[in-house]
Design an enzyme around this catalytic site. Sequence first.
Site, PDB file in Angstrom:
ATOM      1  N   SER A 178     -10.796  -0.522   2.704  1.00 21.15           N
ATOM      2  CA  SER A 178     -10.103  -0.647   4.001  1.00 21.15           C
ATOM      3  C   SER A 178      -9.699   0.744   4.474  1.00 21.15           C
ATOM      4  O   SER A 178      -9.024   1.470   3.750  1.00 21.15           O
ATOM      5  CB  SER A 178      -8.826  -1.489   3.868  1.00 21.15           C
ATOM      6  OG  SER A 178      -9.122  -2.779   3.400  1.00 21.15           O
TER       7      SER A 178
ATOM      8  N   ARG B 236       0.836  -1.227   0.000  1.00 13.74           N
ATOM      9  CA  ARG B 236       0.000   0.000   0.000  1.00 13.74           C
ATOM     10  C   ARG B 236       0.861   1.264   0.000  1.00 13.74           C
ATOM     11  O   ARG B 236       0.521   2.261   0.662  1.00 13.74           O
ATOM     12  CB  ARG B 236      -0.949   0.035   1.201  1.00 13.74           C
ATOM     13  CG  ARG B 236      -2.008  -1.056   1.214  1.00 13.74           C
ATOM     14  CD  ARG B 236      -2.965  -0.927   0.030  1.00 13.74           C
ATOM     15  NE  ARG B 236      -4.070  -1.855   0.125  1.00 13.74           N
ATOM     16  CZ  ARG B 236      -4.039  -3.125  -0.320  1.00 13.74           C
ATOM     17  NH1 ARG B 236      -2.959  -3.602  -0.903  1.00 13.74           N
ATOM     18  NH2 ARG B 236      -5.098  -3.904  -0.196  1.00 13.74           N
TER      19      ARG B 236
ATOM     20  N   GLU C  90      -5.039   3.872   5.755  1.00  7.83           N
ATOM     21  CA  GLU C  90      -4.689   3.653   4.346  1.00  7.83           C
ATOM     22  C   GLU C  90      -5.251   4.812   3.509  1.00  7.83           C
ATOM     23  O   GLU C  90      -4.655   5.243   2.525  1.00  7.83           O
ATOM     24  CB  GLU C  90      -5.278   2.330   3.850  1.00  7.83           C
ATOM     25  CG  GLU C  90      -5.062   2.129   2.366  1.00  7.83           C
ATOM     26  CD  GLU C  90      -5.885   0.996   1.759  1.00  7.83           C
ATOM     27  OE1 GLU C  90      -5.720  -0.154   2.165  1.00  7.83           O
ATOM     28  OE2 GLU C  90      -6.683   1.286   0.840  1.00  7.83           O
TER      29      GLU C  90
HETATM   30  P1  FAD Z   1      -8.524   8.842  -5.617  1.00  8.75           P
HETATM   31  O1  FAD Z   1      -9.254   8.453  -4.362  1.00  8.75           O
HETATM   32  O2  FAD Z   1      -9.175   9.827  -6.507  1.00  8.75           O
HETATM   33  O3  FAD Z   1      -7.084   9.370  -5.219  1.00  8.75           O
HETATM   34  C1  FAD Z   1      -6.304   8.643  -4.289  1.00  8.75           C
HETATM   35  C2  FAD Z   1      -4.968   9.385  -4.098  1.00  8.75           C
HETATM   36  O4  FAD Z   1      -4.208   9.361  -5.295  1.00  8.75           O
HETATM   37  C3  FAD Z   1      -5.153  10.874  -3.779  1.00  8.75           C
HETATM   38  O5  FAD Z   1      -4.107  11.244  -2.916  1.00  8.75           O
HETATM   39  C4  FAD Z   1      -5.007  11.550  -5.129  1.00  8.75           C
HETATM   40  O6  FAD Z   1      -4.582  12.890  -5.034  1.00  8.75           O
HETATM   41  C5  FAD Z   1      -3.966  10.687  -5.811  1.00  8.75           C
HETATM   42  N1  FAD Z   1      -4.131  10.604  -7.256  1.00  8.75           N
HETATM   43  C6  FAD Z   1      -5.227  10.136  -7.925  1.00  8.75           C
HETATM   44  N2  FAD Z   1      -4.991  10.136  -9.245  1.00  8.75           N
HETATM   45  C7  FAD Z   1      -3.737  10.614  -9.431  1.00  8.75           C
HETATM   46  C8  FAD Z   1      -2.929  10.861 -10.587  1.00  8.75           C
HETATM   47  N3  FAD Z   1      -3.356  10.613 -11.808  1.00  8.75           N
HETATM   48  N4  FAD Z   1      -1.692  11.369 -10.400  1.00  8.75           N
HETATM   49  C9  FAD Z   1      -1.232  11.635  -9.152  1.00  8.75           C
HETATM   50  N5  FAD Z   1      -1.945  11.435  -8.028  1.00  8.75           N
HETATM   51  C10 FAD Z   1      -3.188  10.919  -8.158  1.00  8.75           C
HETATM   52  N6  FAD Z   1      -7.555  -0.583  -2.747  1.00  8.75           N
HETATM   53  C11 FAD Z   1      -6.743  -1.666  -2.842  1.00  8.75           C
HETATM   54  O7  FAD Z   1      -5.524  -1.522  -2.961  1.00  8.75           O
HETATM   55  N7  FAD Z   1      -7.248  -2.932  -2.811  1.00  8.75           N
HETATM   56  C12 FAD Z   1      -8.568  -3.182  -2.688  1.00  8.75           C
HETATM   57  O8  FAD Z   1      -8.984  -4.330  -2.676  1.00  8.75           O
HETATM   58  C13 FAD Z   1      -9.451  -2.065  -2.586  1.00  8.75           C
HETATM   59  N8  FAD Z   1     -10.777  -2.253  -2.428  1.00  8.75           N
HETATM   60  C14 FAD Z   1     -11.612  -1.175  -2.323  1.00  8.75           C
HETATM   61  C15 FAD Z   1     -12.975  -1.411  -2.169  1.00  8.75           C
HETATM   62  C16 FAD Z   1     -13.866  -0.349  -2.074  1.00  8.75           C
HETATM   63  C17 FAD Z   1     -15.345  -0.630  -1.923  1.00  8.75           C
HETATM   64  C18 FAD Z   1     -13.376   0.984  -2.133  1.00  8.75           C
HETATM   65  C19 FAD Z   1     -14.326   2.137  -2.071  1.00  8.75           C
HETATM   66  C20 FAD Z   1     -12.011   1.222  -2.259  1.00  8.75           C
HETATM   67  C21 FAD Z   1     -11.112   0.141  -2.354  1.00  8.75           C
HETATM   68  N9  FAD Z   1      -9.720   0.323  -2.490  1.00  8.75           N
HETATM   69  C22 FAD Z   1      -8.887  -0.759  -2.622  1.00  8.75           C
HETATM   70  C23 FAD Z   1      -9.141   1.690  -2.483  1.00  8.75           C
HETATM   71  C24 FAD Z   1      -9.181   2.372  -3.883  1.00  8.75           C
HETATM   72  O9  FAD Z   1     -10.037   1.682  -4.749  1.00  8.75           O
HETATM   73  C25 FAD Z   1      -7.792   2.452  -4.521  1.00  8.75           C
HETATM   74  O10 FAD Z   1      -6.884   3.096  -3.672  1.00  8.75           O
HETATM   75  C26 FAD Z   1      -7.817   3.187  -5.867  1.00  8.75           C
HETATM   76  O11 FAD Z   1      -6.573   3.041  -6.515  1.00  8.75           O
HETATM   77  C27 FAD Z   1      -8.138   4.673  -5.733  1.00  8.75           C
HETATM   78  O12 FAD Z   1      -8.352   5.183  -7.027  1.00  8.75           O
HETATM   79  P2  FAD Z   1      -9.080   6.573  -7.262  1.00  8.75           P
HETATM   80  O13 FAD Z   1      -9.003   6.895  -8.700  1.00  8.75           O
HETATM   81  O14 FAD Z   1     -10.435   6.530  -6.665  1.00  8.75           O
HETATM   82  O15 FAD Z   1      -8.139   7.538  -6.433  1.00  8.75           O
HETATM   83  N1  EPU Z   2     -11.308 -10.416   9.628  1.00 11.32           N
HETATM   84  C1  EPU Z   2     -12.056 -10.483  10.781  1.00 11.32           C
HETATM   85  N2  EPU Z   2     -13.109  -9.635  10.907  1.00 11.32           N
HETATM   86  C2  EPU Z   2     -13.453  -8.753   9.943  1.00 11.32           C
HETATM   87  C3  EPU Z   2     -12.681  -8.672   8.766  1.00 11.32           C
HETATM   88  C4  EPU Z   2     -11.602  -9.529   8.632  1.00 11.32           C
HETATM   89  O1  EPU Z   2     -11.787 -11.267  11.665  1.00 11.32           O
HETATM   90  O2  EPU Z   2     -14.446  -8.028  10.146  1.00 11.32           O
HETATM   91  C5  EPU Z   2     -10.171 -11.348   9.480  1.00 11.32           C
HETATM   92  C6  EPU Z   2     -10.608 -12.707   8.929  1.00 11.32           C
HETATM   93  O3  EPU Z   2      -9.868 -13.697   9.593  1.00 11.32           O
HETATM   94  C7  EPU Z   2     -10.169 -12.653   7.483  1.00 11.32           C
HETATM   95  C8  EPU Z   2      -8.938 -11.763   7.543  1.00 11.32           C
HETATM   96  O4  EPU Z   2      -9.225 -10.819   8.583  1.00 11.32           O
HETATM   97  O5  EPU Z   2      -9.869 -13.920   7.001  1.00 11.32           O
HETATM   98  C9  EPU Z   2      -8.635 -11.035   6.230  1.00 11.32           C
HETATM   99  O6  EPU Z   2      -9.818 -10.383   5.789  1.00 11.32           O
HETATM  100  P1  EPU Z   2     -10.037 -10.074   4.237  1.00 11.32           P
HETATM  101  O7  EPU Z   2      -9.738 -11.288   3.443  1.00 11.32           O
HETATM  102  O8  EPU Z   2     -11.384  -9.474   4.084  1.00 11.32           O
HETATM  103  O9  EPU Z   2      -8.920  -9.048   3.898  1.00 11.32           O
HETATM  104  P2  EPU Z   2      -8.356  -7.780   4.676  1.00 11.32           P
HETATM  105  O10 EPU Z   2      -6.997  -8.108   5.185  1.00 11.32           O
HETATM  106  O11 EPU Z   2      -9.342  -7.257   5.637  1.00 11.32           O
HETATM  107  C10 EPU Z   2      -7.108  -6.891   2.584  1.00 11.32           C
HETATM  108  C11 EPU Z   2      -6.975  -5.597   1.856  1.00 11.32           C
HETATM  109  C12 EPU Z   2      -8.165  -5.382   0.947  1.00 11.32           C
HETATM  110  C13 EPU Z   2      -8.213  -6.512  -0.059  1.00 11.32           C
HETATM  111  C14 EPU Z   2      -8.345  -7.831   0.699  1.00 11.32           C
HETATM  112  C15 EPU Z   2      -8.294  -9.023  -0.213  1.00 11.32           C
HETATM  113  C16 EPU Z   2      -5.640  -4.124   3.244  1.00 11.32           C
HETATM  114  C17 EPU Z   2      -5.619  -2.948   4.131  1.00 11.32           C
HETATM  115  N3  EPU Z   2      -6.841  -4.499   2.794  1.00 11.32           N
HETATM  116  O12 EPU Z   2      -8.224  -6.766   3.445  1.00 11.32           O
HETATM  117  O13 EPU Z   2      -7.969  -4.153   0.253  1.00 11.32           O
HETATM  118  O14 EPU Z   2      -9.295  -6.371  -0.934  1.00 11.32           O
HETATM  119  O15 EPU Z   2      -7.259  -7.952   1.645  1.00 11.32           O
HETATM  120  O16 EPU Z   2      -6.995  -9.239  -0.640  1.00 11.32           O
HETATM  121  O17 EPU Z   2      -4.592  -4.681   2.933  1.00 11.32           O
HETATM  122  C18 EPU Z   2      -8.367  -1.817   0.399  1.00 11.32           C
HETATM  123  O18 EPU Z   2      -7.136  -1.685   0.406  1.00 11.32           O
HETATM  124  O19 EPU Z   2      -9.154  -0.841   0.403  1.00 11.32           O
HETATM  125  C19 EPU Z   2      -8.927  -3.169   0.392  1.00 11.32           C
HETATM  126  C20 EPU Z   2     -10.233  -3.417   0.424  1.00 11.32           C
END
Ligand code: FAD
Ligand code: EPU
Length: 365
Positions: free
Chosen positions: A266, A192, A361
Amino acid sequence: MLPKSRTFANRKAGSIHKMIHIQQHTSLQSFNTFGVDVEADYFARFQSEEELMALLSSPEIPIHVTSDYAHQKKILLLGAGSNILLTKDVEGVVLKNEIDGINSVHEDDDYVYLKAGAGVVWHELVLYCVEHNLGGVENLSLIPGTVGAAPIQNIGAYGVELKDSFYTLRALDIQEKEWLNFSNHDCQFGYRSSIFKTKLKNRVIITSVTFKLTKKHQLHLSYGAIKERLTLMGIDDPTIKDVSDAVIAIRQSKLPDPHKIGNAGSFFKNPVVSAEVVEHLMQIFPDLVSNKSGDGFKLAAGWLIEKAGWKGYREGQVGCYDKQALVLVNYGGASGAEIVALSQKIQQSVRDKFGIFLEPEVNFV
Ligand code: FAD
Ligand code: EPU
């Protein structure tokens, strides 16, 4: 009185027919997935590098770039707003990246190199790859956001990170007005994290990203839930489309859809700690969830938050999601300050119970 918005032809940039639309006092509510309602002094979209350059040199927007980035007139780059928490009005300009386009730029026996505009919706790029049988990003299906934001925190899910298929990116240095190319190594990707979240925070604007995608695929099925889901789907020899479908199904079962409930995924990172810390915690909490990660261990922050009693908690319009404790939600109308306040209470109680600091994050603005 100044008009609320205006359109002008930017002659300085030599693009007399390129029309740039600059709005003033614009609500950002529909531009962030938390759905927080704050205002930007100025708001503009750009669909090409030329439009971006024209905006940055526009006399219509008072951008003051100084070497002291912390105090410059703020430029907030926005993709889909799915990883930001807006805590106050933006005194400055919000530039929304809408550079489109996906093109194959090179191909050899093993790989296809795809260049995507930074404004392309990330999941659309994934679907494009799956449809064209290009491997590497299928585990990253359904992550919200844009291609240009993906390198910022090196998006990751289900055992794969952006860095695994990233080749290069092009970005503008805001102060020097100089175009730069970054290789995978240059980006200093980590969990991240990247150079764009550390040394170069707020200093560059990413305009395109090139990916190195496989023709001969190496599937990543190590994340247990993927295998389970594929079995449920009756698949024992999966394609990249099957993996993508499985990931989509898993994500839909536990993460809130931002169109229905405001959230940014997250809220905190999973903390990485030493073996000694894990051993110590395991003696008190034998069911602690942790995984080996580099030299240390990654703790499941969702588990820590759930065990501290927050899962499903609601206070006014903010809460801790009942299916995934790591996700904070806005049920509608909450302010950024209310979300921050809840996040601080959670941080404090996790620190009190486990002695662990949860680092956000999400990017606070
Ligand atoms: P923004 O929120 O618009 O921007 C994020 C940051 O990047 C800001 O600081 C912004 O200024 C900067 N930025 C954006 N675009 C540019 C650019 N072109 N040049 C320079 N700086 C820029 N993330 C994960 O890693 N794994 C996940 O599984 C995951 N699951 C998600 C699930 C949900 C439901 C949600 C809502 C979010 C999740 N995220 C996850 C977080 C998010 O999707 C990512 O961080 C994504 O890359 C953000 O993209 P954005 O375009 O919305 O960025
Ligand atoms: N868990 C709990 N309670 C909860 C949630 C999770 O006990 O309410 C425990 C469970 O044991 C589960 C484990 O945590 O097995 C891991 O949970 P999960 O698989 O949902 O993944 P996470 O670690 O919570 C991370 C990333 C996600 C990504 C998933 C899948 C981070 C900060 N988050 O979540 O990314 O989608 O793994 O790979 O690393 C994001 O960055 O926004 C994001 C959603």
